[in-house]
Design a protein around this motif. Structure first.
Motif, PDB file in Angstrom:
ATOM      1  N   TYR A  40      13.792   5.371 -67.252  1.00 47.02           N
ATOM      2  CA  TYR A  40      12.735   4.775 -66.434  1.00 47.02           C
ATOM      3  C   TYR A  40      13.390   3.994 -65.303  1.00 47.02           C
ATOM      4  O   TYR A  40      14.155   3.059 -65.550  1.00 47.02           O
ATOM      5  CB  TYR A  40      11.851   3.861 -67.275  1.00 47.02           C
ATOM      6  CG  TYR A  40      11.183   4.599 -68.400  1.00 47.02           C
ATOM      7  CD1 TYR A  40      10.082   5.431 -68.144  1.00 47.02           C
ATOM      8  CD2 TYR A  40      11.665   4.507 -69.705  1.00 47.02           C
ATOM      9  CE1 TYR A  40       9.486   6.144 -69.170  1.00 47.02           C
ATOM     10  CE2 TYR A  40      11.076   5.221 -70.728  1.00 47.02           C
ATOM     11  CZ  TYR A  40       9.990   6.035 -70.470  1.00 47.02           C
ATOM     12  OH  TYR A  40       9.413   6.752 -71.478  1.00 47.02           O
ATOM     13  N   PRO A  41      13.096   4.360 -64.046  1.00 47.51           N
ATOM     14  CA  PRO A  41      13.726   3.648 -62.929  1.00 47.51           C
ATOM     15  C   PRO A  41      13.187   2.225 -62.810  1.00 47.51           C
ATOM     16  O   PRO A  41      12.031   1.968 -63.140  1.00 47.51           O
ATOM     17  CB  PRO A  41      13.326   4.482 -61.716  1.00 47.51           C
ATOM     18  CG  PRO A  41      12.097   5.212 -62.129  1.00 47.51           C
ATOM     19  CD  PRO A  41      12.216   5.442 -63.600  1.00 47.51           C
ATOM     20  N   THR A  42      14.048   1.310 -62.358  1.00 42.90           N
ATOM     21  CA  THR A  42      13.605  -0.057 -62.081  1.00 42.90           C
ATOM     22  C   THR A  42      13.375  -0.216 -60.579  1.00 42.90           C
ATOM     23  O   THR A  42      13.620   0.709 -59.803  1.00 42.90           O
ATOM     24  CB  THR A  42      14.676  -1.070 -62.514  1.00 42.90           C
ATOM     25  OG1 THR A  42      15.833  -0.861 -61.686  1.00 42.90           O
ATOM     26  CG2 THR A  42      15.058  -0.908 -63.969  1.00 42.90           C
ATOM     27  N   PHE A  43      12.954  -1.403 -60.210  1.00 46.38           N
ATOM     28  CA  PHE A  43      12.767  -1.718 -58.789  1.00 46.38           C
ATOM     29  C   PHE A  43      14.058  -1.476 -58.015  1.00 46.38           C
ATOM     30  O   PHE A  43      14.041  -1.039 -56.861  1.00 46.38           O
ATOM     31  CB  PHE A  43      12.331  -3.178 -58.646  1.00 46.38           C
ATOM     32  CG  PHE A  43      12.393  -3.677 -57.228  1.00 46.38           C
ATOM     33  CD1 PHE A  43      11.393  -3.360 -56.313  1.00 46.38           C
ATOM     34  CD2 PHE A  43      13.469  -4.444 -56.787  1.00 46.38           C
ATOM     35  CE1 PHE A  43      11.467  -3.799 -55.006  1.00 46.38           C
ATOM     36  CE2 PHE A  43      13.548  -4.892 -55.476  1.00 46.38           C
ATOM     37  CZ  PHE A  43      12.539  -4.565 -54.587  1.00 46.38           C
ATOM     38  N   TYR A  44      15.199  -1.725 -58.670  1.00 45.03           N
ATOM     39  CA  TYR A  44      16.477  -1.638 -57.961  1.00 45.03           C
ATOM     40  C   TYR A  44      16.937  -0.196 -57.760  1.00 45.03           C
ATOM     41  O   TYR A  44      17.598   0.117 -56.788  1.00 45.03           O
ATOM     42  CB  TYR A  44      17.545  -2.479 -58.674  1.00 45.03           C
ATOM     43  CG  TYR A  44      17.106  -3.916 -58.729  1.00 45.03           C
ATOM     44  CD1 TYR A  44      17.194  -4.715 -57.589  1.00 45.03           C
ATOM     45  CD2 TYR A  44      16.522  -4.456 -59.871  1.00 45.03           C
ATOM     46  CE1 TYR A  44      16.730  -6.022 -57.593  1.00 45.03           C
ATOM     47  CE2 TYR A  44      16.063  -5.759 -59.890  1.00 45.03           C
ATOM     48  CZ  TYR A  44      16.168  -6.537 -58.749  1.00 45.03           C
ATOM     49  OH  TYR A  44      15.705  -7.810 -58.742  1.00 45.03           O
ATOM     50  N   ASP A  45      16.564   0.671 -58.704  1.00 43.73           N
ATOM     51  CA  ASP A  45      16.826   2.101 -58.472  1.00 43.73           C
ATOM     52  C   ASP A  45      16.101   2.557 -57.211  1.00 43.73           C
ATOM     53  O   ASP A  45      16.681   3.201 -56.337  1.00 43.73           O
ATOM     54  CB  ASP A  45      16.315   2.935 -59.663  1.00 43.73           C
ATOM     55  CG  ASP A  45      17.220   2.869 -60.859  1.00 43.73           C
ATOM     56  OD1 ASP A  45      18.356   3.346 -60.757  1.00 43.73           O
ATOM     57  OD2 ASP A  45      16.792   2.325 -61.898  1.00 43.73           O
ATOM     58  N   VAL A  46      14.820   2.197 -57.161  1.00 45.88           N
ATOM     59  CA  VAL A  46      14.000   2.618 -56.026  1.00 45.88           C
ATOM     60  C   VAL A  46      14.476   1.928 -54.750  1.00 45.88           C
ATOM     61  O   VAL A  46      14.604   2.548 -53.693  1.00 45.88           O
ATOM     62  CB  VAL A  46      12.515   2.302 -56.298  1.00 45.88           C
ATOM     63  CG1 VAL A  46      11.649   2.842 -55.168  1.00 45.88           C
ATOM     64  CG2 VAL A  46      12.085   2.892 -57.626  1.00 45.88           C
ATOM     65  N   GLY A  47      14.763   0.631 -54.881  1.00 42.55           N
ATOM     66  CA  GLY A  47      15.144  -0.157 -53.704  1.00 42.55           C
ATOM     67  C   GLY A  47      16.437   0.327 -53.069  1.00 42.55           C
ATOM     68  O   GLY A  47      16.539   0.407 -51.840  1.00 42.55           O
ATOM     69  N   ASP A  48      17.413   0.679 -53.903  1.00 40.36           N
ATOM     70  CA  ASP A  48      18.674   1.166 -53.357  1.00 40.36           C
ATOM     71  C   ASP A  48      18.477   2.499 -52.629  1.00 40.36           C
ATOM     72  O   ASP A  48      19.120   2.766 -51.612  1.00 40.36           O
ATOM     73  CB  ASP A  48      19.717   1.347 -54.476  1.00 40.36           C
ATOM     74  CG  ASP A  48      20.173   0.000 -55.023  1.00 40.36           C
ATOM     75  OD1 ASP A  48      19.834  -1.024 -54.406  1.00 40.36           O
ATOM     76  OD2 ASP A  48      20.857  -0.015 -56.061  1.00 40.36           O
ATOM     77  N   TYR A  49      17.580   3.304 -53.173  1.00 38.24           N
ATOM     78  CA  TYR A  49      17.261   4.578 -52.526  1.00 38.24           C
ATOM     79  C   TYR A  49      16.581   4.306 -51.184  1.00 38.24           C
ATOM     80  O   TYR A  49      16.904   4.915 -50.156  1.00 38.24           O
ATOM     81  CB  TYR A  49      16.359   5.382 -53.458  1.00 38.24           C
ATOM     82  CG  TYR A  49      16.064   6.805 -53.033  1.00 38.24           C
ATOM     83  CD1 TYR A  49      17.007   7.580 -52.372  1.00 38.24           C
ATOM     84  CD2 TYR A  49      14.831   7.380 -53.323  1.00 38.24           C
ATOM     85  CE1 TYR A  49      16.729   8.879 -52.006  1.00 38.24           C
ATOM     86  CE2 TYR A  49      14.549   8.686 -52.962  1.00 38.24           C
ATOM     87  CZ  TYR A  49      15.491   9.433 -52.302  1.00 38.24           C
ATOM     88  OH  TYR A  49      15.212  10.725 -51.936  1.00 38.24           O
ATOM     89  N   LEU A  50      15.645   3.360 -51.208  1.00 40.33           N
ATOM     90  CA  LEU A  50      14.927   2.967 -49.989  1.00 40.33           C
ATOM     91  C   LEU A  50      15.907   2.513 -48.907  1.00 40.33           C
ATOM     92  O   LEU A  50      15.743   2.818 -47.725  1.00 40.33           O
ATOM     93  CB  LEU A  50      13.977   1.827 -50.337  1.00 40.33           C
ATOM     94  CG  LEU A  50      12.654   1.760 -49.587  1.00 40.33           C
ATOM     95  CD1 LEU A  50      11.861   3.034 -49.779  1.00 40.33           C
ATOM     96  CD2 LEU A  50      11.853   0.562 -50.064  1.00 40.33           C
ATOM     97  N   PHE A  51      16.905   1.777 -49.352  1.00 39.80           N
ATOM     98  CA  PHE A  51      17.914   1.268 -48.419  1.00 39.80           C
ATOM     99  C   PHE A  51      18.572   2.406 -47.645  1.00 39.80           C
ATOM    100  O   PHE A  51      18.762   2.324 -46.424  1.00 39.80           O
ATOM    101  CB  PHE A  51      18.968   0.487 -49.221  1.00 39.80           C
ATOM    102  CG  PHE A  51      20.153   0.057 -48.409  1.00 39.80           C
ATOM    103  CD1 PHE A  51      20.041  -0.965 -47.475  1.00 39.80           C
ATOM    104  CD2 PHE A  51      21.392   0.671 -48.578  1.00 39.80           C
ATOM    105  CE1 PHE A  51      21.135  -1.361 -46.721  1.00 39.80           C
ATOM    106  CE2 PHE A  51      22.491   0.281 -47.830  1.00 39.80           C
ATOM    107  CZ  PHE A  51      22.353  -0.749 -46.900  1.00 39.80           C
ATOM    108  N   THR A  52      18.882   3.507 -48.362  1.00 37.40           N
ATOM    109  CA  THR A  52      19.533   4.616 -47.657  1.00 37.40           C
ATOM    110  C   THR A  52      18.576   5.271 -46.656  1.00 37.40           C
ATOM    111  O   THR A  52      19.000   5.727 -45.603  1.00 37.40           O
ATOM    112  CB  THR A  52      20.076   5.678 -48.640  1.00 37.40           C
ATOM    113  OG1 THR A  52      19.035   6.077 -49.520  1.00 37.40           O
ATOM    114  CG2 THR A  52      21.247   5.147 -49.421  1.00 37.40           C
ATOM    115  N   PHE A  53      17.282   5.281 -46.992  1.00 34.62           N
ATOM    116  CA  PHE A  53      16.318   5.780 -45.996  1.00 34.62           C
ATOM    117  C   PHE A  53      16.341   4.891 -44.767  1.00 34.62           C
ATOM    118  O   PHE A  53      16.265   5.373 -43.634  1.00 34.62           O
ATOM    119  CB  PHE A  53      14.901   5.809 -46.582  1.00 34.62           C
ATOM    120  CG  PHE A  53      14.592   7.075 -47.311  1.00 34.62           C
ATOM    121  CD1 PHE A  53      14.254   8.206 -46.605  1.00 34.62           C
ATOM    122  CD2 PHE A  53      14.657   7.134 -48.685  1.00 34.62           C
ATOM    123  CE1 PHE A  53      13.963   9.392 -47.271  1.00 34.62           C
ATOM    124  CE2 PHE A  53      14.388   8.304 -49.358  1.00 34.62           C
ATOM    125  CZ  PHE A  53      14.040   9.442 -48.654  1.00 34.62           C
TER     126      PHE A  53
END
Lengths: 457, 419
Positions: free
Chosen positions: A407-420
């Protein structure tokens, strides 16, 4: 004498002259950016800053903030890494392999595609670094430095180390290739500059290019040499990325078809991202005559070819898993399709294999809206492909007591967002300050492929 | 441009016939050596008696698969030219087009050799181990649970159905392409070219699927336990580079006979690049498959390479394969000049054609003849027979039409090809 067959349609439409090319492309660098540019920039900066918080926390607290557990020890981190590296394949394929194949249509799209490649590889490189936890020590851990530097020798047998070499080489060559192509265009902008600041900056960027015969001769031989160097790199990078998985003995990872199938998938996703970006750029910058429907159709054909190769590879894997008679292999694939992650598998199959087949219809592959929509679908599908390979192969451990879900956490998603955020911020900066189309190369085909020339005959 | 017409003279036919007779003589000599050399009837490891005829059947199968592949991927080369709207190759398209004639012959040969190699004996020999019905008798002494698990795919009716479907599809698409191309000679215009692009695309799609499945059926299933997802593409890579070498050699030969007078070194350069690139591609596929199996070292996979590298009969072939198909073509074709000169191309093409024959030899022989395999007169003779037959069919195809598709809309581009 060069002859062009009458069955070929012109690549550059609208009766453009050489002067038009300079004007149409340079004006975007010289003029104030449109409001839509500021809006786009604001959105990507928001992504970047929200993502930056997640990245800072990940670096501060450690990668425990991610959703990884002892069974699924690799998830979004490596999924995102492979996804971005894959996207970073189109640019160099366009500039190197299509150059060797003498595909002139690449000339309108290579600049933006190469820029995209470089930014995508930067985004990819972010993930191994953040994954190391103490990223400030990362250099010592991945570079083969002698023991006196305070670390142990790296493991030369590990494909992860081969990745370090493959990707850094690829990044360097792509960057040099891209920059060499930019030099004559920077010189054009320098020569047109109205104010001192841009004259100095673009003058420095153009390395004193004067456009003499000798300059061009060197430019052409360097391009050819770099194309020769870059071609094996396009193949080697994703081959080695596939080794990260395929050299192991995990069912679902260890399969010999991985290298070429990963390369094909990378080109597939890279072209999808090029289309997503260029369809917007061409609209906003009114480049319809340079990036014509024919260009888009050709890119869609590459998508259908590479997508179908990926499809054949999926089916081959399924068949051979059954044929092998190895229960673990058979289970791995059955579980992918019907286990708790069936929805990820279904998304992957739909987005990568089924929907791209729509491009067989000429109406669809020449429709801008359909292309834009499907290009995004492909990139979603390719993200899920990596997720399926990585997470579904891991989540059923050899010990059933260790079976787990991720289950992804906020930080999994956030780090991905950062690369976007990084990717789009860089791309919009590029679109504003750099010529988005290779003027010098497009001018070279104006004569043989533009409509005005045909009309004169 | 005056008509470029190839005449398949009686003298040429005679030469090919002599080549064929030499091949037959070599096979006979080889058989005598094997049959009376004291190694003719040994007890094989599996308990079956080894007979010299087995070696003949296996050789027939190797050459059949190899030359069928050259014909098929020759047509693929042609189809790729149309589908990608290539201009440079329009001048030489008729050569790969003539390859297609062999597919008809191969249809018959495949059925006959399949029958001979699996049912004509002696002593219950099977090229395809899985045809042995005792493997499926549960509780029997030969029962093999792994092979029994594959029975859904590896069974005679389904196998033969697939075989017929492949050939019918290939022949059908090739006929469409060939007829359309001949009609274009008469009628001219773009419409034939547009149709050819459609047919070519359809052929490519069919080939993309059937080349893999045919490779599983006809080659992979020989080592019945073993499996590799790469295998279909590996066979394709081997076929394709051999076909390009065959096209190049025939083109150069025709040029030396006074045909294709407008051929220039840029055409040769492009063919040389194809050879160079696909030699590397084959190596890439070979290496990827080898490395992954070597690295993971899972017994049921690694056994395939162990049977080859650790055997008296095949270890040298394993290295010769890499030498002829990678090292030599790579260094010979590396420079620009060598790709533009016929002598280097001839040398490289010969190595490649011999090399990929060895590649198929290495895929097929260990699984069928195990320690009784060898390379001798039978192998050389059989390859000569097939090569002469293949050339005969190609020449007949070439003689039937103009050597150049004179109304090809890209022809002018090709004649003025300059890189």
């Amino acid at each position: 004498m060069e002859v062009v067959s009458s069955v070929r349609t012109p690549l550059i439409t609208g009766g453009k002259t050489v002067g038009d090319v300079t004007q149409d492309i340079c004006v975007r660098v010289e003029a104030k950016p449109p409001k839509s540019w500021f809006l786009a920039m604001a959105i990507s900066l928001t992504f970047l800053f929200v993502g930056l918080y997640a990245v800072f926390t990940t670096a501060w607290e450690g990668i425990g903030v991610w959703g990884l557990n002892k069974t699924v020890g690799w998830a979004w981190d490596i999924t995102n890494f492979v996804w971005w590296v894959g996207i970073g394949h189109a640019g160099t394929l366009i500039s190197a392999i299509l150059l060797l194949f003498r595909q002139k249509w690449r000339m309108s799209i290579n600049r933006a595609a190469e820029a995209m490649t470089i930014f995508a590889v930067i985004c990819a490189l972010f993930f191994p670094f953040i994954h190391m936890g103490r990223l400030w020590l990362g250099f010592y851990w991945v570079m083969p430095l002698p023991n006196t530097f305070g670390s142990l020798w790296v493991n030369f047998n590990s494909p992860l180390l081969w990745d370090v070499f493959a990707i850094s080489t690829y990044f360097t060559v792509s960057l040099v290739f891209w920059y060499i192509g930019l030099i004559p265009d920077f010189a054009t902008i320098r020569d047109r500059a109205k104010n001192k600041v841009s004259a100095v900056i673009y003058g420095a960027l153009s390395f004193g290019w004067v456009g003499s015969a000798k300059d061009w001769s060197r430019y052409e031989s360097v391009s050819l040499i770099l194309a020769g160097l870059a071609t094996p790199l396009v193949l080697s990078v994703h081959t080695i990325v596939s080794f990260d998985f395929a050299t192991s003995i995990i069912p679902g990872w260890h399969t010999t078809i991985f290298p070429p199938y990963f390369v094909s998938g990378a080109v597939f996703s890279g072209f999808a991202m090029v289309l997503t970006l260029l369809l917007i750029t061409r609209k906003v910058y009114k480049l319809e005559d340079y990036i014509s429907v024919q260009h888009i159709e050709f890119m869609n054909i590459i998508i259908i070819v590479t997508g179908s190769i990926v499809g054949i590879a999926y089916l081959t894997e399924l068949f051979i898993a059954w044929y092998s008679g190895v229960p673990a292999e058979q289970y791995a694939f059955l579980n992918r399709a019907t286990g708790p992650y069936w929805w990820a598998y279904a998304t992957m199959m739909t987005c990568n294999v089924v929907t791209p087949q729509l491009f067989w219809f000429k109406k669809i592959r020449t429709s801008l809206w359909a292309t834009f929509f499907l290009s995004i679908i492909v990139n979603i599908g390719m993200w899920f492909e990596r997720f399926v390979i990585i997470v579904t192969s891991l989540h059923r451990d050899f010990l059933p007591s260790s079976w787990a879900m991720f289950y992804p956490t906020f930080y999994d998603v956030g780090d991905y967002l950062f690369t976007f955020g990084i990717f789009f911020t860089f791309f919009f900066l590029f679109a504003k300050f750099f010529p988005v189309i290779n003027m010098a190369e497009v001018k070279s085909i104006i004569k043989s492929t533009s409509t005005s020339d045909k009309a004169l005959k | 441009m005056s008509e470029d017409k190839f005449v398949f003279t009686a003298g040429l036919q005679k030469k090919l016939l002599i080549a064929k007779l030499i091949g037959i003589a070599l096979v006979v000599v080889g058989i005598l050596f094997v049959a009376f050399g004291g190694h003719g009837h040994e007890e094989a490891a599996a308990g079956h008696h080894y007979h010299w005829l087995h070696r003949v059947w296996v050789n027939l199968w190797i050459n059949n698969i190899y030359f069928l592949g050259i014909a098929l991927t020759g047509v693929l080369f042609l189809a790729l030219q149309y589908a990608s709207q290539a201009g440079w190759s329009a001048y030489i398209n008729r050569i790969p087009e003539a390859f297609g004639g062999w597919i008809y012959v191969a249809f018959g040969l495949t059925l006959i050799i399949f029958g001979l190699g699996n049912y004509a004996g002696p002593s219950h020999f099977h090229i395809f181990h899985w045809l042995d019905s005792s493997l499926y008798v549960e509780g029997g002494e030969n029962y093999d649970a792994i092979i029994a698990g594959k029975q859904g795919y590896l069974n005679l009716p389904f196998f033969l159905t697939r075989l017929v479907i492949y050939f019918v599809l290939w022949i059908m698409m090739f006929r469409f392409i060939r007829n359309e191309s001949l009609k274009e000679d008469i009628n001219g215009g773009d419409s034939h070219w547009r149709k050819l692009r459609v047919y070519s695309t359809v052929f490519i799609i069919i080939f993309a699927v059937t080349s893999s499945t045919a490779a599983w059926d006809w080659v992979l299933s020989i080592d019945t336990h073993w499996f590799s997802t790469m295998f279909g593409w590996y066979v394709f890579a081997s076929w394709f580079v051999a076909a390009i070498a065959a096209i190049t050699l025939i083109l150069i030969w025709l040029r030396e006979q006074g045909h294709f007078m407008q051929l220039n070194s840029d055409h040769l350069h492009d063919l040389g690049k194809y050879l160079f690139a696909f030699s590397i591609f084959w190596t890439y596929i070979w290496f990827s498959q080898y490395l992954l199996i070597y690295y993971a070292n899972i017994p049921e996979e690694a056994v395939y390479f162990l049977e080859r590298v650790n055997s008296e009969q095949y270890a040298w072939v394993f290295y010769v394969n890499i030498l002829l198909n990678f090292i030599l073509p790579f260094f010979i074709l590396m420079t620009r000049d060598s790709k533009r000169h016929t002598i280097f191309l001839k040398i490289a093409c010969t190595f490649i054609l011999i090399g990929h024959w060895f590649d198929f030899y290495l895929m097929i022989t260990p699984g069928t003849l195990s320690e009784n395999g060898g390379v001798g007169f039978i192998e050389i003779g059989m390859a000569v027979i097939f090569a002469a037959g293949f050339i005969y069919v190609v020449f007949r195809g070439l003689a039937k039409a103009s050597l150049v598709a004179r109304n090809h809309p890209m022809l002018e581009e090709s004649l003025h090809h300059h890189v």
